[in-house]
Design a protein around this motif. Structure first.
Motif, mmCIF file in Angstrom:
data_model
loop_
_atom_site.group_PDB
_atom_site.id
_atom_site.type_symbol
_atom_site.label_atom_id
_atom_site.label_comp_id
_atom_site.label_asym_id
_atom_site.label_seq_id
_atom_site.Cartn_x
_atom_site.Cartn_y
_atom_site.Cartn_z
ATOM 1 N N ARG A 204 0.820 -1.219 0.000
ATOM 2 C CA ARG A 204 0.000 0.000 0.000
ATOM 3 C C ARG A 204 0.851 1.265 0.000
ATOM 4 N N ARG B 281 -3.876 6.526 0.661
ATOM 5 C CA ARG B 281 -4.457 7.752 1.215
ATOM 6 C C ARG B 281 -3.561 8.551 2.153
ATOM 7 N N TYR C 52 -2.109 11.370 -3.809
ATOM 8 C CA TYR C 52 -3.015 10.260 -4.128
ATOM 9 C C TYR C 52 -4.463 10.693 -3.917
ATOM 10 N N ARG D 113 -7.278 10.546 -6.768
ATOM 11 C CA ARG D 113 -8.511 9.783 -6.558
ATOM 12 C C ARG D 113 -9.723 10.697 -6.711
ATOM 13 N N ASP E 292 -6.427 -3.438 -7.462
ATOM 14 C CA ASP E 292 -6.944 -4.103 -6.265
ATOM 15 C C ASP E 292 -7.138 -5.587 -6.537
ATOM 16 N N HIS F 101 2.137 -5.455 7.022
ATOM 17 C CA HIS F 101 0.852 -5.290 6.321
ATOM 18 C C HIS F 101 0.896 -3.898 5.702
HETATM 19 O O1 CP3 Z 1 0.053 -1.952 -2.373
HETATM 20 C C1 CP3 Z 1 -0.180 -1.118 -3.242
HETATM 21 O O2 CP3 Z 1 0.244 0.058 -3.183
HETATM 22 C C2 CP3 Z 1 -0.869 -1.579 -4.524
HETATM 23 C C3 CP3 Z 1 -2.299 -1.424 -4.581
HETATM 24 C C4 CP3 Z 1 -3.163 -2.303 -3.707
HETATM 25 C C5 CP3 Z 1 -4.409 -1.856 -3.194
HETATM 26 N N1 CP3 Z 1 -5.037 -2.911 -2.592
HETATM 27 C C6 CP3 Z 1 -4.931 -0.485 -3.329
HETATM 28 C C7 CP3 Z 1 -6.056 -0.059 -2.473
HETATM 29 C C8 CP3 Z 1 -3.041 -3.647 -3.340
HETATM 30 C C9 CP3 Z 1 -1.871 -4.603 -3.571
HETATM 31 C C10 CP3 Z 1 -4.234 -4.016 -2.653
HETATM 32 C C11 CP3 Z 1 -4.479 -5.385 -2.162
HETATM 33 C C12 CP3 Z 1 -5.707 -5.674 -1.405
HETATM 34 N N2 CP3 Z 1 -6.961 -5.149 -1.600
HETATM 35 C C13 CP3 Z 1 -5.799 -6.646 -0.378
HETATM 36 C C14 CP3 Z 1 -4.676 -7.553 0.081
HETATM 37 C C15 CP3 Z 1 -3.725 -6.856 0.972
HETATM 38 C C16 CP3 Z 1 -4.303 -6.402 2.279
HETATM 39 O O3 CP3 Z 1 -4.405 -5.181 2.471
HETATM 40 O O4 CP3 Z 1 -4.644 -7.260 3.099
HETATM 41 C C17 CP3 Z 1 -7.127 -6.642 0.086
HETATM 42 C C18 CP3 Z 1 -7.691 -7.496 1.207
HETATM 43 C C19 CP3 Z 1 -7.852 -5.709 -0.710
HETATM 44 C C20 CP3 Z 1 -9.309 -5.395 -0.648
HETATM 45 C C21 CP3 Z 1 -9.525 -3.981 -0.288
HETATM 46 N N3 CP3 Z 1 -9.323 -2.921 -1.154
HETATM 47 C C22 CP3 Z 1 -9.947 -3.462 0.964
HETATM 48 C C23 CP3 Z 1 -10.256 -4.294 2.201
HETATM 49 C C24 CP3 Z 1 -10.017 -2.064 0.814
HETATM 50 C C25 CP3 Z 1 -10.504 -1.057 1.815
HETATM 51 C C26 CP3 Z 1 -9.442 -0.839 2.836
HETATM 52 C C27 CP3 Z 1 -9.225 0.618 3.105
HETATM 53 O O5 CP3 Z 1 -8.083 0.945 3.446
HETATM 54 O O6 CP3 Z 1 -10.202 1.397 2.988
HETATM 55 C C28 CP3 Z 1 -9.582 -1.744 -0.503
HETATM 56 C C29 CP3 Z 1 -9.446 -0.398 -1.086
HETATM 57 C C30 CP3 Z 1 -8.063 0.016 -1.479
HETATM 58 N N4 CP3 Z 1 -7.224 -0.745 -2.238
HETATM 59 C C31 CP3 Z 1 -7.416 1.250 -1.190
HETATM 60 C C32 CP3 Z 1 -6.172 1.219 -1.813
HETATM 61 C C33 CP3 Z 1 -5.137 2.309 -1.862
HETATM 62 C C34 CP3 Z 1 -8.037 2.429 -0.414
HETATM 63 C C35 CP3 Z 1 -9.091 2.970 -1.333
HETATM 64 C C36 CP3 Z 1 -9.338 4.428 -1.273
HETATM 65 O O7 CP3 Z 1 -8.656 5.191 -1.976
HETATM 66 O O8 CP3 Z 1 -10.279 4.788 -0.584
#
Ligand code: CP3
Length: 358
Positions: free
Chosen positions: A28, A32, A37, A41, A78, A330
């Motif tokens: 990640r 945010r 970013y 977004r 994602d 993480h």
């Molecule tokens: O790591 C990176 O920089 C690459 C991009 C990436 C994202 N999600 C961007 C994202 C990667 C590799 C993921 C993987 C991901 N997505 C996982 C596995 C890793 C982990 O975190 O356990 C999972 C379970 C997801 C599913 C997911 N996507 C969730 C649970 C959420 C909400 C969590 C939150 O922080 O709100 C997302 C959204 C998401 N994916 C965001 C980002 C930057 C936040 C979205 C936003 O801009 O609001």
């Protein structure tokens, strides 16, 4: 940017070839906690539009590399784009995380489930990967990724994060394991195809995220998660343009099963912060590289505390000139002050470089 023109330190460390310092990137790393970013977004309109617009996904991918001397880019996307491409209807409810319009619970829907063609239904991911790879111009390698078949199934059956309890999924696991196995087989095929398409599009390493494997019993982890991870890894493109494409498997909460995970065919294992890196290294005995494992919350503390904790992680891994990729246990917290990430990256480089000279 002060990146050296050609930085393949990450790829060498993953393959346990010597490096001058310990490479570092962060799960990640684009997100945010970076104001740029948040701006990108907002311009995209939503998280999914950001993922589905290759030019903007490329912009987000490169943002952390413009600020910090990171050793890798990870494609901005994602893991849930794969079930979205299967027709489940992914959306993000404000402050509630990911949701599916059509959760997968009916037997007929599970029988009808198919692995999508990534070149058709995930074209935007491949276009973003190709655009990032061109923009990077070999300044750093690009990591492609996917969710593990099991972790994807958790969201698909629950319809969301399910509070982390996964009531519907666990009921299915104990009552109708045949249905869960059917979902996992389709997911394994879909994930392997997506990762291979990302590799064809320019990704130079591939990472599998098993965020929820750690919620299973040991036997269930082997049967419902690790077996399908193994299947995915066995089906990946292992060499592209004369270079090996390393694979990383991250199982959050999987420390107890480290040896089994290390034997899945991957080149590296990602560890969360509950694992002791030194003990983990002794347990895998040089079979795989290790990636991790600073507590993401350490990045909320002062730069002095961050430098101390980063050194403790490097010391825990111990001496040697390869086999460790520094990362968090993480993802980066959205409350992380951006300059703290800079302090971490520089501390890892300086301290590990000095350690090599000893
Ligand atoms: O790591 C990176 O920089 C690459 C991009 C990436 C994202 N999600 C961007 C994202 C990667 C590799 C993921 C993987 C991901 N997505 C996982 C596995 C890793 C982990 O975190 O356990 C999972 C379970 C997801 C599913 C997911 N996507 C969730 C649970 C959420 C909400 C969590 C939150 O922080 O709100 C997302 C959204 C998401 N994916 C965001 C980002 C930057 C936040 C979205 C936003 O801009 O609001």
């Amino acid at each position: 940017m002060t990146q050296p023109l050609r930085n393949d330190t990450l790829l060498r460390a993953l393959l346990r070839e010597p490096t001058e310092y310990t490479p570092v990137w962060l799960m990640r790393q684009a997100g945010r906690y970076l104001p740029e970013y948040v701006e990108t977004r907002a311009r995209a309109g939503s998280f999914m539009r950001l993922c589905k617009t290759p030019a903007l996904a490329c912009e987000a991918t490169l943002q952390p590399l413009a600020r910090f001397r990171l050793d890798a880019a990870i494609l901005f996307s994602d893991i849930l784009t794969v079930p979205d491409a299967m027709g489940l209807g992914l959306y993000f409810a404000e402050n509630e995380g990911p949701r599916f319009e059509r959760p997968l619970r009916e037997e007929w829907a599970i029988r009808d489930l198919e692995a999508p063609d990534p070149w058709e239904h995930l074209r935007y991911v491949m276009d973003a990967a190709a655009e990032v790879r061109r923009a990077l111009a070999d300044a750093a390698p690009l990591i492609g990724f996917a969710g593990s078949p099991f972790t994807l199934a958790c969201y698909m059956v629950e319809g969301g994060a399910g509070g982390g309890e996964f009531r519907h999924l666990k009921t299915m696991l104990y009552d109708r394991p045949d249905l869960l196995h059917r979902i996992l087989a389709v997911n394994a095929e879909a994930v392997a195809r997506s990762l291979n398409a990302q590799i064809e599009s320019g990704a130079q390493a591939a990472m599998l995220f098993d965020t929820w494997g750690g919620s299973l019993t040991g036997p269930a982890f082997r049967e419902f998660s690790l077996m399908y991870i193994q299947q995915v890894v066995a089906n990946l493109i292992r060499e592209k343009d004369g270079r090996r494409v390393p694979t990383i498997v991250f199982v959050k909460g999987g420390g107890a099963w480290l040896e089994a995970i290390a034997d899945c065919g991957c080149d590296a294992v990602g560890l969360d912060w509950t694992a002791d890196l030194g003990a983990a290294r002794a347990r895998v005995g040089g079979r795989v590289a290790l990636q991790g494992n600073l507590d993401p919350s350490a990045l909320l503390a002062s730069p002095e505390a961050i430098v101390r904790e980063a050194r403790a992680v490097l010391d825990a891994f111990g001496p040697g000139d390869t086999g460790h990729v520094f990362n968090l246990g993480h993802g980066v917290s959205r409350f992380t002050p951006p300059e703290h990430v800079g302090a971490l990256v520089d501390a890892v480089h300086e301290y590990s470089r000095a350690g090599r000279a000893k």
